[in-house]
Scaffold this active site. Structure first.
Site, short mmCIF file in Angstrom:
data_model
loop_
_atom_site.label_atom_id
_atom_site.label_comp_id
_atom_site.label_asym_id
_atom_site.label_seq_id
_atom_site.Cartn_x
_atom_site.Cartn_y
_atom_site.Cartn_z
N GLU A 1 -19.49 20.27 -14.09
CA GLU A 1 -19.20 19.37 -13.19
C GLU A 1 -18.65 18.18 -13.64
O GLU A 1 -17.70 17.45 -13.10
CB GLU A 1 -20.53 19.10 -12.33
CG GLU A 1 -20.04 18.34 -11.13
CD GLU A 1 -21.33 18.22 -9.99
OE1 GLU A 1 -21.68 19.20 -9.63
OE2 GLU A 1 -21.81 17.29 -9.60
N ARG B 1 12.01 -2.05 -3.22
CA ARG B 1 11.48 -3.06 -2.28
C ARG B 1 11.97 -4.49 -3.39
O ARG B 1 12.01 -4.81 -4.50
CB ARG B 1 9.89 -3.48 -2.51
CG ARG B 1 9.30 -4.79 -1.94
CD ARG B 1 9.42 -4.97 -0.47
NE ARG B 1 8.49 -5.80 -0.02
CZ ARG B 1 8.62 -6.34 1.05
NH1 ARG B 1 9.54 -5.76 2.02
NH2 ARG B 1 8.02 -7.39 1.60
N GLN C 1 7.49 -8.62 -14.39
CA GLN C 1 6.35 -7.96 -15.30
C GLN C 1 5.09 -8.02 -14.52
O GLN C 1 4.25 -7.00 -14.93
CB GLN C 1 6.39 -8.98 -16.31
CG GLN C 1 7.65 -8.68 -17.37
CD GLN C 1 7.36 -9.57 -18.90
OE1 GLN C 1 6.43 -10.08 -18.86
NE2 GLN C 1 8.18 -9.02 -19.55
#
Length: 384
Positions: free
Chosen positions: A244, A270, A281
């Site tokens: 798991e 954008r 940066q």
């Protein structure tokens, strides 16, 4: 380790992506808001073979090796925007099917694995108790021998899939004074008298992966439904936790990959102060950090998957689980910053991924527990 995928592995990876994109992404905002577990999507996953990837063909599975399964789950995670179902599927495969496969009698395998693999049954793993927490072996649920049966009494909490489960893997002690040496693992059908699901829990994230308490009140379980042998529950639990911890977060590799690609696309498009935000940066650095975290987590999960079948998975599984859970949370946090105000809205879906990711630091053993396991494996003295 060989880092070159075979044609079959690559085909399965892309098949998982295509399937998830077509079948898993409808109505997610509403399902999350209303805590809807989609049996239709669950059945679709079963029909593809996702619920039986690791199980041999003789029981209805695909018989894939652990490394291939990790790759397929990554593809599924890339295609599916429902990060919540990752945990339901993981609990079903690793904590329910695997104990049957590794420790169950041939009768139990033949009886239960086909139903779990086909999607007819949903499985749940009931071990945590209200007073035990991370000390899973310190349990109060009892199993008293009565002829050819055991009588179970006690309560389990934080049981993933419990409200929709047809079948439980649960643990109880046959003698509490023996500590972990008294713990026994049982296969329990959900519709037998004395088994009830109560206190359906509302959660911060993973809201389409339901969770609840499971109560045993004089539940009569045939002795033939003991998985392994009486008092071997601790060994069963430890072994399945390797699987798991190593693989339950493999789908989040794909989810992080998709998120990084979305951030790159958005940052290039954008424009702020006359240039794309990718030119700053402060933004590009966040995306670079995301990629570094992803590459690290990916290699660690693949190493842990390989060790499951070739070496000692104790430390690799815990490291993979620790690093991937932390990486997922930070990646979605950074993505919100990249998208700004839009990232904070429900419609952009990042906030849901973040809420789902937070749970990965708790499921299958907390990050703190993974560090304890790693420390012990290193030989550090962790007890006074």
């Amino acid at each position: 380790m060989n880092f070159e995928w075979t044609q079959e592995q690559d085909d399965l990876y892309h098949q998982a992506i295509e399937f998830a994109q077509k079948r898993m992404n409808q109505n997610l905002i509403d399902e999350d808001r209303n805590q809807v577990f989609s049996k239709e999507k669950w059945q679709a996953c079963a029909d593809l073979g996702l619920l039986g990837m690791i199980i041999p063909e003789q029981y209805g599975g695909l018989g894939l090796d652990a490394l291939t399964v990790a790759r397929v789950l990554e593809g599924f995670g890339y295609g599916s925007k429902d990060t919540s179902i990752f945990l339901s599927i993981g609990a079903h495969i690793w904590a329910v099917e695997m104990p049957l496969l590794l420790f169950g009698s041939e009768e139990l395998k033949q009886k239960y694995l086909p139903k779990l693999i086909s999607g007819e049954w949903v499985g749940a793993h009931a071990i945590s108790e209200p007073a035990a927490g991370s000390d899973a072996m310190s349990m109060s649920t009892t199993a008293v021998k009565d002829g050819d049966d055991f009588i179970l009494n006690g309560s389990k909490t934080f049981v993933t899939n419990a409200p929709v489960a047809d079948f439980f893997i649960t643990f109880a002690t046959i003698n509490k004074k023996y500590g972990f040496a008294g713990v026994t693992c049982f296969a329990v059908e959900g519709d037998i008298p004395g088994v009830s699901v109560e206190s359906h829990m509302e959660k911060l994230g993973s809201r389409t992966s339901p969770m609840a308490d499971v109560i045993f009140r004089d539940a009569r379980i045939p002795a033939t439904n003991v998985i392994g042998s009486p008092s071997s529950g601790s060994r069963v639990f430890s072994r399945i936790m390797f699987w798991e911890r190593a693989l339950i977060l493999a789908p989040f590799l794909g989810a992080m990959q998709r998120q990084i690609e979305d951030c790159v696309r958005y940052a290039n498009e954008r424009v702020q102060f006359g240039k794309p935000i990718s030119a700053y940066q402060a933004i590009s650095g966040k995306i670079v950090d995301m990629q570094v975290r992803l590459e690290s987590a990916r290699l660690l999960i693949y190493k842990a998957a390989w060790e499951l079948e070739h070496g000692d998975p104790t430390m690799p599984a815990s490291i993979a689980k620790l690093v991937t859970s932390e990486a997922a949370v930070q990646t979605f946090l950074d993505a919100i910053q990249v998208f700004g105000g839009y990232g904070y809205t429900t419609d952009f879906e990042i906030e849901r991924h973040l809420r789902d990711a937070i749970g990965t630091k708790i499921y299958s053993g907390t990050s703190e527990m993974q560090k304890m396991i790693i420390a012990t494996t290193l030989g550090l003295k962790t007890q006074g």
